[in-house]
Every structure is written in C-alpha cells, then in structure tokens.
Scaffold this motif. Sequence first.
Motif, mmCIF file in Angstrom:
data_model
loop_
_atom_site.group_PDB
_atom_site.id
_atom_site.type_symbol
_atom_site.label_atom_id
_atom_site.label_comp_id
_atom_site.label_asym_id
_atom_site.label_seq_id
_atom_site.Cartn_x
_atom_site.Cartn_y
_atom_site.Cartn_z
ATOM 1 N N TRP A 33 -12.526 60.121 31.135
ATOM 2 C CA TRP A 33 -12.762 60.702 29.692
ATOM 3 C C TRP A 33 -13.846 61.788 29.886
ATOM 4 O O TRP A 33 -14.454 62.211 30.763
ATOM 5 N N ARG A 42 -17.409 64.205 20.513
ATOM 6 C CA ARG A 42 -16.029 63.422 20.332
ATOM 7 C C ARG A 42 -15.774 63.051 21.595
ATOM 8 O O ARG A 42 -15.626 63.928 22.560
ATOM 9 N N ARG A 75 -16.614 56.581 19.750
ATOM 10 C CA ARG A 75 -16.152 57.830 19.904
ATOM 11 C C ARG A 75 -16.226 59.086 19.280
ATOM 12 O O ARG A 75 -15.764 60.028 19.633
ATOM 13 N N ILE A 118 -13.005 62.101 24.221
ATOM 14 C CA ILE A 118 -11.496 62.453 24.399
ATOM 15 C C ILE A 118 -11.036 62.308 25.879
ATOM 16 O O ILE A 118 -11.744 62.303 26.787
ATOM 17 N N THR A 145 -7.607 67.384 22.171
ATOM 18 C CA THR A 145 -8.587 66.973 20.969
ATOM 19 C C THR A 145 -7.818 66.621 19.667
ATOM 20 O O THR A 145 -8.006 67.281 18.698
#
Length: 170
Positions: A45, A35, A25, A37, A6
């Motif tokens: 993802w 978010r 994103r 990541i 993160t």
Amino acid sequence: MSNIDTPNAPDTNEADQDSAIHEARLWRDNGWTARVIKNEDDEGWAVAMIKDGESEPALVGPWTMGRDKKNPKPLDTPAFHTLVKTASEVLRRHEQQLHADLHKSVTVNTANASITVTLDIVPDEDDPYALLAAQDEAGDQLAEVRVAANFKLTRSSAADWIEAEYRKPR
C-alpha cells in the motif's frame, strides 16, 4: 515514484475541502488530504498526500500493512500529522529549489567597490526573460537590463557586464 491507482480521488469543491474527514483510508484536515491507495507495482500500500487546491500529490510513499498482513494500517491522528509535516517539508524544499533556479547572485570586487549582480528569471510561458541588475555595497541600484532567460550569470559574465559599463550583454 510508482504508478498508483487513485480511484475515488477527492473532490475539489469547497464544501468538501472545508469539512474534516477522519476515515481509515482517507483523512482530510488542516488543508491536506491523506489517501491510502493500492500500490500497483507490488502487493503493498501507499499513501498520497495532497494539499488542498493542488491536483498532484506533494508526497507519495509506502504505507504500513495492518496486522492481518493484507489490508493497510488505518490512518490516525499522529500518522496524519507526521505525513503533513513531511509533505510540507517536501513542498518547502521544492520552493527553495525553484527560487534558487530563478534567482542568482554573485559579488564582484572591482578596484573601487564591491558590486552585487543579480539575475531574476521570469518564467513567462509566452515570453520568458530575466532581469540582470547591479547594486553597490549600500544596496543602491546601479543598473538593470532585460536579458534572455537563459543568460548564464557567473562571476566572469558579471565582471564583463560591469566592465562594459552595464551595457546590455549579447
């Protein structure tokens, strides 16, 4: 849950939390941050949903690949709303489970009445304890005693307590 990286975690200062961000994103709005990541466990993802003021995500789940099959699909309004709804439901279920773990109730039928016995655990870090209480059918409290936080409330233990005239269990 997978191990995830993160980087660039959202700042927690109030100025950032009050301003909406709508990026491919990173999406912050209505008290939530989404978010996208990189998932370290595979080539895909993930998306992490963090409620404002919390340090840990309420939800981490897989995220869809974009058309190029390399980059993630960008966040958008409908996806964000779905993620908020899902993360809120996860938190609600967690709160319900915590409440169920900390608050127990059984009803014991005696010869004279139906008595509801409750156990409310107070998870204090230094001195956890529980309150064992009895109420009659009208909701009037008959007794309350402090017991160990690990006291097991069952119909049998409640009936024993009632029979012992509400003396503190050992």
